[in-house]
Design a protein around this motif. Structure first.
Motif, PDB file in Angstrom:
ATOM      1  N   TYR A  65      16.091   5.289  -5.212  1.00  0.00           N
ATOM      2  CA  TYR A  65      16.649   4.967  -4.369  1.00  0.00           C
ATOM      3  C   TYR A  65      17.939   3.327  -4.013  1.00  0.00           C
ATOM      4  N   GLY A  84      11.187  11.963   3.369  1.00  0.00           N
ATOM      5  CA  GLY A  84      10.543  11.179   1.829  1.00  0.00           C
ATOM      6  C   GLY A  84       9.735  10.926   1.824  1.00  0.00           C
ATOM      7  N   CYS A  85       8.235  10.794   0.993  1.00  0.00           N
ATOM      8  CA  CYS A  85       7.406  10.594   1.125  1.00  0.00           C
ATOM      9  C   CYS A  85       6.957   9.586   2.293  1.00  0.00           C
ATOM     10  N   SER A  86       7.838   8.317   2.435  1.00  0.00           N
ATOM     11  CA  SER A  86       7.543   7.699   3.392  1.00  0.00           C
ATOM     12  C   SER A  86       7.355   8.338   4.915  1.00  0.00           C
ATOM     13  N   PHE A 116       0.051   0.103  -1.614  1.00  0.00           N
ATOM     14  CA  PHE A 116       1.169  -0.647  -1.463  1.00  0.00           C
ATOM     15  C   PHE A 116       1.301  -0.308   0.163  1.00  0.00           C
ATOM     16  N   ASN A 118      -0.866   3.289  -6.950  1.00  0.00           N
ATOM     17  CA  ASN A 118       0.291   2.077  -6.672  1.00  0.00           C
ATOM     18  C   ASN A 118      -0.231   1.178  -5.631  1.00  0.00           C
ATOM     19  N   ASP A 173      -2.534  10.013   0.230  1.00  0.00           N
ATOM     20  CA  ASP A 173      -0.541   9.668  -0.274  1.00  0.00           C
ATOM     21  C   ASP A 173      -0.688   9.992  -1.683  1.00  0.00           C
ATOM     22  N   ILE A 181       1.389  10.754  -4.249  1.00  0.00           N
ATOM     23  CA  ILE A 181       3.193  10.663  -4.394  1.00  0.00           C
ATOM     24  C   ILE A 181       3.248  11.050  -5.818  1.00  0.00           C
ATOM     25  N   TYR A 182       2.425  10.637  -7.247  1.00  0.00           N
ATOM     26  CA  TYR A 182       2.358  10.314  -8.128  1.00  0.00           C
ATOM     27  C   TYR A 182       1.268  11.461  -8.367  1.00  0.00           C
ATOM     28  N   ALA A 184      10.118  11.798  -4.989  1.00  0.00           N
ATOM     29  CA  ALA A 184      10.424  11.215  -5.811  1.00  0.00           C
ATOM     30  C   ALA A 184      10.147  10.929  -6.689  1.00  0.00           C
ATOM     31  N   LYS A 185       9.088  10.636  -7.288  1.00  0.00           N
ATOM     32  CA  LYS A 185       8.556  10.351  -8.324  1.00  0.00           C
ATOM     33  C   LYS A 185       8.207  11.374  -9.692  1.00  0.00           C
ATOM     34  N   ARG A 199      15.478  11.564  -0.690  1.00  0.00           N
ATOM     35  CA  ARG A 199      14.280  11.399   0.469  1.00  0.00           C
ATOM     36  C   ARG A 199      13.604  12.548   0.777  1.00  0.00           C
ATOM     37  N   TYR A 235       2.701   1.901 -12.664  1.00  0.00           N
ATOM     38  CA  TYR A 235       2.206   0.604 -13.046  1.00  0.00           C
ATOM     39  C   TYR A 235       0.867   0.076 -13.787  1.00  0.00           C
TER      40      TYR A 235
END
Ligand SMILES: Cc1ncc(COP(=O)(O)O)c(C=O)c1O
Ligand SMILES: Cc1ncc(COP(=O)(O)O)c(C=O)c1O
Lengths: 424, 424
Positions: free
Chosen positions: A79, B113-115, B139, B189, B217, B219-220, B249-250, B258, B343
């Protein structure tokens, strides 16, 4: 009706108002057109504002090299800060900084293309219920974004007979206490016009008198034909705060890479910290542009050879001249010679083409008969014109003009005094 | 006051309400902390959800190679369609398609990005005044985005004592006729939890009974420890329509690039065309992710070796186990063993640390004394916990745990029955 007593929920998922209010006029118009080319002629698309489609305008190798080095460095996979790496912002600041309008890295916000730069700039300056002033004809994204956010759009006129200068009186008459900013697009899509220093100063005076900030869309900055000059608005402003939006898309010929930026010019501290911080906050929604491109940015800006820029604009000028001189002798058409960017606008004397209701029908039939597609300027809120993209290979440009001439000759029905043109 | 008669405009440029309402709790909390490390100990940051920072988890060479090939092809410099290249969407569809939940390219929207995928998904499903249900702890972006759009956020509880499963009763109790979607983040997360098939089915039942779509979500996704299974929610849903957000991303360890996506699962045609079209329209605001990454996507998805994925999760598991076993013997701390993502959440028995008011003070002092920075879980709306990122090199993880133990030993003041722990 037979379920009256039941309170059992039922599925009804509707798209949001915002998504419904995100209207892209180009798509709406183009999707509504019957675009069936003449099978006997290969299609020539003069409609797409993407300089890369025909392969005749590749980006410079330095630019690609910079990307590969960024990848090999292993340094640009994580990032970045949401407004961009410090070093990349600094590179942009250094590239654009001038004594009369100095820039530091903190004045640069990197974004996902100039489109997101514009979105961030509008989002930070405007509240729902405010209005913004946008050029007519003009790039449709301003309105698309504003309307979806509940911001009112007021169109100010550009004057084709004055090389698309702004009708300053009209501009000023539109300003009221709800005006959050004036968007100035120079050089212009769709006009290819480039404002003189004098005209830019007058625009700034209007903004200054009325205390309205400027959003300068300068994505075509420096893309002006040899002999013309480009003045970033901020270099001419002593008090008006300016958010200048730009990016790699056009000058470096890599629109897909989605690297844009906002330059914050605020010598009189009118934006103050608030606008800066607002931009930082807004950038955190989706976290900036691709880090690989960010990593390559310093080298792209500093190492791309001058000849690359020069040869691009020479080509655009030459193609524009071909197109202009061809079409200016076509009865019923009135092209306006551009001075920069990559477009030329052509007026249609609609009354001389009675078969067609408007520019949309005109350009639609141009596809059916001649397999040439130009964007009807209704897409820019400017009926009775069409826009030609001049990035296509020269042979294509020439062939397209021949076909447009043929098309016009076939459909031209002079019915007024000025129809003498026909005899030329 | 002495200007009462003048109507002359004055400069007042304020940042918009939306920018002011774009609140990033992590930034707000971290910026408010005094983070001065102990000069005698090198800083160990366990706070940043970026697996690339320490260089111990590089992406696979296949991934970098794919990027360089995309650059060398000269094919990916122009604009892509705003939802992504057809071929890239197809590659994602093929990668994730399963018999029980088939995907075609039209079911994939690429995003920055996932965002941005999450932003698009919320934007298309929700109107101002609607509410969405989000996990607590969770998150922070969901709330950041929703609040800035005038969408109300209702937090549903996760249960640490049940490996962070959702309190389903609580979840269901929050649903009302204004609930536009339930966001489910799995793997999680900040918790590192991975829901069982059975639990996911129960969540889907709640959504189904109440006719509320799910924003998953994921993403993981697939980042689960050996022995555990990841179930995409859509594979278990027969009626509930699901927008699954993911990205490179992950799992591919390139968050800066992105590249995110939305997978549209709608086997019962409840979203219908409207949601799809809404997503397409919204994507036109800023025009999709970087084309170079899009060009590399097919090769990234198809050619990254299995061993790469496996070695990442093995590492994460091993580091998690070290961290868990170290901290679970520290009096006053209650780590919850994760099963995936990157995490681990650690509960603090605040009453045993009377010197500190809360998790923010606790973690602040941990920096001052031990130069170890963990994110206080107040940033996830979950006080009295902190989050540790387990992507750091093993030696760092070990050293950090030693220091945390030292810190706790120093400040632990048992004052209740359970204080026997002290004697261990
Ligand atoms: C005037 C103008 N501004 C902004 C943009 C958007 O640029 P970008 O592709 O960097 O988002 C364009 C693209 O055509 C444009 O013509
Ligand atoms: C749960 C969750 N969703 C989404 C994201 C955002 O992913 P991206 O970096 O692709 O925007 C993150 C990033 O940390 C995350 O933890």
């Amino acid at each position: 009706p037979d379920k009256m007593k039941s309170n059992k929920p039922r599925w009804t998922v509707r798209a949001s108002e915002m998504s419904k209010n995100t209207l892209n006029p180009i798509r709406a118009i183009v999707d509504g057109m019957k675009l069936t080319p003449n099978p006997e002629k290969p299609m020539i698309a003069l409609s797409i504002g993407d300089p890369t489609v025909f392969g005749n305008l590749p980006t410079d190798d330095t630019v690609l090299q910079a990307m590969k080095e960024a990848i090999d460095s292993y340094k640009y996979n994580g990032y970045a800060p949401s407004v961009g790496y410090q070093k990349s912002r600094e590179a942009v600041a250094n590239f654009y900084s001038r004594a009369e309008a100095p820039l530091e890295s903190k004045d640069v916000i990197l974004a996902s293309g100039c489109s997101q730069a514009i979105e961030l700039a509008i989002s930070v300056l405007c509240n729902p219920g405010d209005n913004i002033l946008v050029p007519c004809p003009g790039f449709s994204l301003y309105k698309t974004l504003a309307v979806s956010m509940g911001i009112q759009v007021k169109l100010y006129n550009l004057l084709p007979e004055k090389s698309w200068e702004i009708d300053l009186q009209h501009l000023e008459s539109l300003i009221d206490e709800k005006t959050a900013c004036v968007i100035v697009n120079n050089p212009s899509n769709p006009c290819g016009s480039v404002f003189t220093k004098d005209h830019l100063q007058k625009i700034i005076s209007v903004a200054s008198r009325n205390c309205v900030p400027i959003l300068a869309d300068e994505i075509y900055g420096d893309m002006v034909f040899p002999g013309r000059d480009f003045y970033p608005m901020a270099h001419l402003s002593s008090d008006v705060p300016i958010l200048s939006c730009g990016g790699l898309a056009k000058r470096w010929l890599v629109p897909g890479w989605r690297m844009g930026w906002i330059l914050i010019y605020d010598s009189n501290n009118i934006f103050g910290n608030e606008i800066r911080e607002g931009l930082v906050k807004l950038s955190q929604r989706i976290l900036g542009p691709c880090t690989v491109v960010q990593g390559a940015l310093e080298s792209i800006l500093n190492n791309t050879p001058m000849e690359f820029y020069q040869s691009t604009v020479s080509f655009l000028k030459s193609n524009s001249e071909i197109c202009f001189s061809e079409l200016s002798t076509v009865p019923g058409l009135n092209p306006v010679m551009p001075s920069g960017a990559m477009y030329i606008m052509v007026g249609i004397e609609m009354e001389q083409f009675p078969e067609f209701q408007n520019d949309v029908e005109f350009t639609e039939r141009l596809v059916t008969e001649q397999s040439v597609f130009c964007l009807p300027a209704t897409a820019f809120e400017y009926p009775n014109f069409f826009r030609i993209v001049v990035t296509v290979p020269e042979e294509m440009m020439v062939e397209a003009c021949v076909r447009i001439r043929e098309f016009c000759a076939r459909h031209y029905r002079p019915h007024s005094q000025d129809s003498n043109d026909l005899d030329q």
